[in-house]
Scaffold this motif. Structure first.
Motif, PDB file in Angstrom:
ATOM      1  N   PHE A  68       0.845  -1.202   0.000  1.00  0.00           N
ATOM      2  CA  PHE A  68       0.000   0.000   0.000  1.00  0.00           C
ATOM      3  C   PHE A  68       0.880   1.252   0.000  1.00  0.00           C
ATOM      4  O   PHE A  68       0.652   2.178  -0.781  1.00  0.00           O
ATOM      5  CB  PHE A  68      -0.939  -0.006   1.207  1.00  0.00           C
ATOM      6  N   LEU A  69       1.894   1.284   0.849  1.00  0.00           N
ATOM      7  CA  LEU A  69       2.773   2.457   0.921  1.00  0.00           C
ATOM      8  C   LEU A  69       3.558   2.671  -0.368  1.00  0.00           C
ATOM      9  O   LEU A  69       3.958   3.795  -0.669  1.00  0.00           O
ATOM     10  CB  LEU A  69       3.725   2.332   2.108  1.00  0.00           C
ATOM     11  N   ALA A  70       3.758   1.618  -1.152  1.00  0.00           N
ATOM     12  CA  ALA A  70       4.460   1.756  -2.427  1.00  0.00           C
ATOM     13  C   ALA A  70       3.666   2.602  -3.424  1.00  0.00           C
ATOM     14  O   ALA A  70       4.211   3.044  -4.431  1.00  0.00           O
ATOM     15  CB  ALA A  70       4.763   0.380  -3.016  1.00  0.00           C
ATOM     16  N   LEU A  71       2.388   2.861  -3.136  1.00  0.00           N
ATOM     17  CA  LEU A  71       1.578   3.738  -3.993  1.00  0.00           C
ATOM     18  C   LEU A  71       1.968   5.205  -3.829  1.00  0.00           C
ATOM     19  O   LEU A  71       1.600   6.046  -4.649  1.00  0.00           O
ATOM     20  CB  LEU A  71       0.092   3.588  -3.663  1.00  0.00           C
ATOM     21  N   PHE A  72       2.711   5.532  -2.769  1.00  0.00           N
ATOM     22  CA  PHE A  72       3.076   6.915  -2.455  1.00  0.00           C
ATOM     23  C   PHE A  72       4.508   7.197  -2.902  1.00  0.00           C
ATOM     24  O   PHE A  72       5.379   6.333  -2.784  1.00  0.00           O
ATOM     25  CB  PHE A  72       2.975   7.159  -0.945  1.00  0.00           C
ATOM     26  N   SER A  73       4.740   8.419  -3.368  1.00  0.00           N
ATOM     27  CA  SER A  73       6.115   8.831  -3.670  1.00  0.00           C
ATOM     28  C   SER A  73       6.826   9.108  -2.348  1.00  0.00           C
ATOM     29  O   SER A  73       6.180   9.360  -1.318  1.00  0.00           O
ATOM     30  CB  SER A  73       6.130  10.075  -4.556  1.00  0.00           C
ATOM     31  N   ALA A  74       8.137   9.094  -2.379  1.00  0.00           N
ATOM     32  CA  ALA A  74       8.926   9.353  -1.169  1.00  0.00           C
ATOM     33  C   ALA A  74       8.731  10.782  -0.671  1.00  0.00           C
ATOM     34  O   ALA A  74       8.980  11.072   0.493  1.00  0.00           O
ATOM     35  CB  ALA A  74      10.402   9.082  -1.444  1.00  0.00           C
ATOM     36  N   GLU A  75       8.252  11.674  -1.541  1.00  0.00           N
ATOM     37  CA  GLU A  75       8.019  13.072  -1.162  1.00  0.00           C
ATOM     38  C   GLU A  75       6.554  13.346  -0.828  1.00  0.00           C
ATOM     39  O   GLU A  75       6.157  14.494  -0.638  1.00  0.00           O
ATOM     40  CB  GLU A  75       8.441  14.019  -2.297  1.00  0.00           C
ATOM     41  N   ALA A  76       5.738  12.304  -0.769  1.00  0.00           N
ATOM     42  CA  ALA A  76       4.298  12.483  -0.564  1.00  0.00           C
ATOM     43  C   ALA A  76       3.988  13.144   0.770  1.00  0.00           C
ATOM     44  O   ALA A  76       4.695  12.968   1.755  1.00  0.00           O
ATOM     45  CB  ALA A  76       3.589  11.131  -0.641  1.00  0.00           C
ATOM     46  N   ILE A  77       2.900  13.903   0.755  1.00  0.00           N
ATOM     47  CA  ILE A  77       2.370  14.475   1.987  1.00  0.00           C
ATOM     48  C   ILE A  77       0.894  14.123   2.079  1.00  0.00           C
ATOM     49  O   ILE A  77       0.228  13.914   1.068  1.00  0.00           O
ATOM     50  CB  ILE A  77       2.591  16.002   2.084  1.00  0.00           C
ATOM     51  N   SER A  78       0.415  14.048   3.306  1.00  0.00           N
ATOM     52  CA  SER A  78      -0.976  13.699   3.550  1.00  0.00           C
ATOM     53  C   SER A  78      -1.474  14.500   4.739  1.00  0.00           C
ATOM     54  O   SER A  78      -0.919  14.375   5.840  1.00  0.00           O
ATOM     55  CB  SER A  78      -1.098  12.203   3.832  1.00  0.00           C
ATOM     56  N   ASN A  79      -2.487  15.308   4.516  1.00  0.00           N
ATOM     57  CA  ASN A  79      -3.040  16.142   5.583  1.00  0.00           C
ATOM     58  C   ASN A  79      -1.905  16.770   6.408  1.00  0.00           C
ATOM     59  O   ASN A  79      -1.887  16.678   7.629  1.00  0.00           O
ATOM     60  CB  ASN A  79      -3.980  15.351   6.481  1.00  0.00           C
ATOM     61  N   ASP A  80      -0.960  17.358   5.737  1.00  0.00           N
ATOM     62  CA  ASP A  80       0.164  18.092   6.331  1.00  0.00           C
ATOM     63  C   ASP A  80       1.190  17.215   7.040  1.00  0.00           C
ATOM     64  O   ASP A  80       1.990  17.705   7.830  1.00  0.00           O
ATOM     65  CB  ASP A  80      -0.331  19.194   7.270  1.00  0.00           C
TER      66      ASP A  80
END
Length: 163
Positions: A68-80
């Protein structure tokens, strides 16, 4: 990510051109290899986005937080929260709530080349854990995605709970 007219865009894959036949009398020579070049990723399509959303939902429900976490880029942000914070939150959440699902709906996408931003609704359910009962939430979600050689990744995910 904004376009001059901020209306949602639906992108369809361009039709493929048929290959032209080579006449038999035409000699074919081997081409000299050209230097390697980096080719830009074509625009994301509606099909790409549908497949990504289906994968997101499937991996959210699966018991494999790392996929699941592999769907996010290493620079991703979520709700700050930065990637480290969101990864920590999801690892703890997946560990505590083994049964869960999410449904994303009414997503309206704006596509700009290899980037897309989608706004829509979500409904999520988590099963009981220890002394906590099952829980259902609904709200708004915004996803920002970027396509690349390693596939499509979430660069930003924000959500707000409505009920």
């Amino acid at each position: 990510m904004s376009r001059p007219d901020s209306r949602p865009v639906v992108v369809q894959a361009p039709a493929q051109k048929p290959a032209l036949p080579v006449p038999e009398a035409t000699p074919v020579r081997a081409a000299t290899p050209a230097p390697a070049t980096t080719q830009a990723r074509a625009s994301l399509s509606g099909g790409d986005l549908r497949e990504f959303v289906e994968r997101f939902q499937r991996l959210y429900a699966a018991d494999d937080v790392e996929h699941f976490l592999a769907l996010f880029s290493a620079e991703a942000i979520s709700n700050d929260s930065d990637y480290a914070g969101l990864a920590s939150d999801y690892r703890r959440f997946f560990d505590r709530r083994r049964l869960r699902w999410i449904n994303l709906s009414d997503l309206r996408w704006e596509i700009d080349g290899d980037r897309a931003a989608g706004n829509g609704r979500y409904e999520a359910w988590v099963g009981p854990h220890a002394n906590k009962p099952e829980h259902r939430t609904r709200g708004r979600i915004r996803l920002q995605l970027r396509g690349g050689e390693d596939g499509m990744r979430i660069t930003r995910l924000d959500h707000t709970v409505v009920d």
